[in-house]
Scaffold this motif. Structure first.
Motif, PDB file in Angstrom:
ATOM      1  N   ALA A   1      -6.558   3.321   9.206  1.00  0.00           N
ATOM      2  CA  ALA A   1      -5.803   2.521  10.169  1.00  0.00           C
ATOM      3  C   ALA A   1      -5.434   1.162   9.578  1.00  0.00           C
ATOM      4  O   ALA A   1      -4.306   0.688   9.757  1.00  0.00           O
ATOM      5  CB  ALA A   1      -6.619   2.341  11.445  1.00  0.00           C
ATOM      6  N   ILE A   2      -6.362   0.558   8.859  1.00  0.00           N
ATOM      7  CA  ILE A   2      -6.091  -0.737   8.225  1.00  0.00           C
ATOM      8  C   ILE A   2      -4.969  -0.591   7.208  1.00  0.00           C
ATOM      9  O   ILE A   2      -4.053  -1.423   7.149  1.00  0.00           O
ATOM     10  CB  ILE A   2      -7.378  -1.296   7.574  1.00  0.00           C
ATOM     11  N   ASN A   3      -5.010   0.479   6.412  1.00  0.00           N
ATOM     12  CA  ASN A   3      -3.955   0.699   5.419  1.00  0.00           C
ATOM     13  C   ASN A   3      -2.596   0.906   6.081  1.00  0.00           C
ATOM     14  O   ASN A   3      -1.576   0.384   5.613  1.00  0.00           O
ATOM     15  CB  ASN A   3      -4.297   1.886   4.524  1.00  0.00           C
ATOM     16  N   LYS A   4      -2.574   1.677   7.167  1.00  0.00           N
ATOM     17  CA  LYS A   4      -1.315   1.899   7.898  1.00  0.00           C
ATOM     18  C   LYS A   4      -0.768   0.587   8.444  1.00  0.00           C
ATOM     19  O   LYS A   4       0.434   0.327   8.381  1.00  0.00           O
ATOM     20  CB  LYS A   4      -1.529   2.887   9.051  1.00  0.00           C
ATOM     21  N   LEU A   5      -1.657  -0.233   8.988  1.00  0.00           N
ATOM     22  CA  LEU A   5      -1.218  -1.518   9.529  1.00  0.00           C
ATOM     23  C   LEU A   5      -0.673  -2.423   8.428  1.00  0.00           C
ATOM     24  O   LEU A   5       0.321  -3.123   8.628  1.00  0.00           O
ATOM     25  CB  LEU A   5      -2.369  -2.209  10.267  1.00  0.00           C
ATOM     26  N   ARG A   6      -1.300  -2.378   7.261  1.00  0.00           N
ATOM     27  CA  ARG A   6      -0.796  -3.182   6.133  1.00  0.00           C
ATOM     28  C   ARG A   6       0.592  -2.706   5.706  1.00  0.00           C
ATOM     29  O   ARG A   6       1.479  -3.513   5.411  1.00  0.00           O
ATOM     30  CB  ARG A   6      -1.767  -3.104   4.962  1.00  0.00           C
ATOM     31  N   GLU A   7       0.780  -1.378   5.653  1.00  0.00           N
ATOM     32  CA  GLU A   7       2.090  -0.831   5.297  1.00  0.00           C
ATOM     33  C   GLU A   7       3.152  -1.268   6.310  1.00  0.00           C
ATOM     34  O   GLU A   7       4.268  -1.636   5.932  1.00  0.00           O
ATOM     35  CB  GLU A   7       2.039   0.696   5.249  1.00  0.00           C
ATOM     36  N   THR A   8       2.785  -1.236   7.570  1.00  0.00           N
ATOM     37  CA  THR A   8       3.721  -1.647   8.618  1.00  0.00           C
ATOM     38  C   THR A   8       4.039  -3.128   8.499  1.00  0.00           C
ATOM     39  O   THR A   8       5.196  -3.537   8.663  1.00  0.00           O
ATOM     40  CB  THR A   8       3.138  -1.341  10.012  1.00  0.00           C
ATOM     41  N   GLU A   9       3.033  -3.926   8.172  1.00  0.00           N
ATOM     42  CA  GLU A   9       3.261  -5.363   7.968  1.00  0.00           C
ATOM     43  C   GLU A   9       4.249  -5.605   6.832  1.00  0.00           C
ATOM     44  O   GLU A   9       5.158  -6.430   6.962  1.00  0.00           O
ATOM     45  CB  GLU A   9       1.939  -6.066   7.626  1.00  0.00           C
ATOM     46  N   GLU A  10       4.073  -4.877   5.733  1.00  0.00           N
ATOM     47  CA  GLU A  10       4.978  -5.029   4.593  1.00  0.00           C
ATOM     48  C   GLU A  10       6.410  -4.661   4.969  1.00  0.00           C
ATOM     49  O   GLU A  10       7.361  -5.359   4.613  1.00  0.00           O
ATOM     50  CB  GLU A  10       4.509  -4.156   3.423  1.00  0.00           C
TER      51      GLU A  10
END
Length: 133
Positions: free
Chosen positions: A35-44
């Motif tokens: 979930a953290i990785n997905k959120l980081r991708e979305t932030e980028e």
């Protein structure tokens, strides 16, 4: 008429029951790290979109200045587009802050979980030491 309503009720309940079954199969959900990785991708992705919109705003402002008093209609259209881009930018800012908040909360909860596991492990070790005394 009632047969038709029963038909539609039956059709909708069978499809909803199959979708509820599929939800229960994946009970665990994604891991905190996923979930953290997905959120980081979305932030980028949203940050890239912000950059794009900022460039578009600058372009529309230049177009509006270029047309100025000579072509008021074109200048007004450029300003309207600029305003629409600014609204999208504001919305993205809000979404980004929400995503950052969620990511930080996930990271903190993951850290807290690890700390609690280690404290439990230490408590068991202390208990074992006291039993040996």
């Amino acid at each position: 008429m009632s047969k038709i309503s029963q038909f539609f009720k039956g059709g909708s309940s069978s499809s909803s029951s199959s979708s509820s079954r599929s939800k229960h199969r994946s009970r665990g959900g994604p891991s905190p790290q996923e979930a953290i990785n997905k959120l980081r991708e979305t932030e980028e992705m949203l940050t890239k979109k912000q950059d794009y919109l900022e460039k578009k705003i600058e372009q529309e402002l230049m177009i509006a200045k270029k047309h100025g008093t000579k072509n008021k209609r074109a200048a007004l259209q450029a300003l309207k587009r600029k305003k629409r881009y600014e609204q999208q930018l504001t919305q993205i800012d809000g979404t980004l802050s929400t995503i950052e908040f969620q990511r930080e909360a996930l990271e903190n909860s993951h850290t807290n979980t690890e700390v609690l596991k280690n404290m439990g492990y230490a408590a068991k070790a202390m208990k074992k030491v006291h039993e040996n005394m």
